[in-house]
Design a protein around this motif. Sequence first.
Motif, short mmCIF file in Angstrom:
data_model
loop_
_atom_site.label_atom_id
_atom_site.label_comp_id
_atom_site.label_asym_id
_atom_site.label_seq_id
_atom_site.Cartn_x
_atom_site.Cartn_y
_atom_site.Cartn_z
N MET A 59 27.92 6.53 49.64
CA MET A 59 28.14 7.77 50.13
C MET A 59 29.73 7.87 50.44
SD MET A 59 27.29 8.58 54.46
CE MET A 59 25.62 8.84 53.94
N ALA A 60 30.54 7.06 50.76
CA ALA A 60 31.80 7.35 50.77
C ALA A 60 32.75 7.71 49.75
CB ALA A 60 32.64 6.03 51.43
N ALA A 61 31.93 7.17 48.70
CA ALA A 61 32.71 7.58 47.01
C ALA A 61 32.42 9.03 46.96
CB ALA A 61 32.10 6.66 45.96
N PHE A 62 31.06 9.21 47.06
CA PHE A 62 30.56 10.65 46.84
C PHE A 62 31.39 11.89 47.87
CE2 PHE A 62 27.90 14.36 47.86
CZ PHE A 62 27.42 14.60 46.78
N ILE A 99 24.20 14.48 50.82
CA ILE A 99 24.53 15.71 50.80
C ILE A 99 24.95 16.63 51.77
CG2 ILE A 99 23.51 18.11 49.89
CD1 ILE A 99 21.60 16.46 47.72
N TRP A 100 24.29 16.32 52.78
CA TRP A 100 24.70 17.08 54.15
C TRP A 100 26.14 16.58 54.60
CZ3 TRP A 100 23.53 21.68 55.93
CH2 TRP A 100 21.84 22.07 55.56
N ALA A 101 26.29 15.22 54.62
CA ALA A 101 27.74 14.74 55.00
C ALA A 101 28.69 15.21 54.20
CB ALA A 101 27.57 12.97 54.66
N GLY A 102 28.41 15.36 52.91
CA GLY A 102 29.46 16.09 52.00
C GLY A 102 29.59 17.47 52.31
N PHE A 103 28.67 18.13 52.74
CA PHE A 103 28.89 19.40 53.18
C PHE A 103 29.46 19.91 54.56
CE2 PHE A 103 27.12 22.88 56.03
CZ PHE A 103 27.09 24.23 55.00
#
Length: 249
Positions: free
Chosen positions: A29-32, A90-94
């Motif tokens: 997740m962190a890398a993304f 995806i929501w974390a990235g958003f």
Amino acid sequence: MIEGAQDRPRATDASTLGGANFRYYDFVMAAFVAILLLSNVIGAGKVAVVNLPVIGDWPFGAGILFFPVSYVIGDVLTEVYGYARARRVIWAGFAAVVFMAFMAWVVVKLPPAPDWKNQAAYEVIFGQVPRIVFASVCAFWAGEFVNSFVLARMKIWTGGRHLWTRTIGSTIAGQAVDSAIFYPLAFWGAEGWTNALVVKVLFTQWALKVGWEVLLTPVTYAVVGFLKRREGIDVFDRDTDFTPFRARV
């Protein structure tokens, strides 16, 4: 880590995982999120050029060099951890991109100190971020969910075999949606961008992103294999609720 995980991953329905903890999910997740943010800040607004045999100079968005890695990671997330956990990322990235846009707007608008001479350069670098990020958020949200959905469904259709068909197939669909949304929203009518250039870069970016996915297929296989072995599972989204409008696993 799931208790009893072995070197050989076991086929598991996503609906049975509940709140299971995994060794490497947080790192993926962190890398993304990191790649997503850096691609939007550093590469999205610059048009570079490559000299192709026979064709000659051909323009492309500089962000293409690294942004597609986020799609590879998205494939890994869905393939290893299932659609629901990919949706959460995806929501974390958003959220991270929205905050980045807000932070950039605030920092640019702050009045500079009288003896600080770099405001103009700062505005050139970050002043266009809100429009680009708005386009990026819309394109990212739609493209990533299409990518994850297609991959998860194809995994069921293929019975978990032929990983390359779903990583490439999902990228073709997801990147088509991403590029079709991002470039018109970000650059249509923008200074230095003709409509023809927008369309040309759009199709070039889509082709290059898919090409990157193909080239990185051996890396995807290696990462997926490593994570499945270490986590001890192979997740199938047979009874998954595929709505994108939730972040809970």
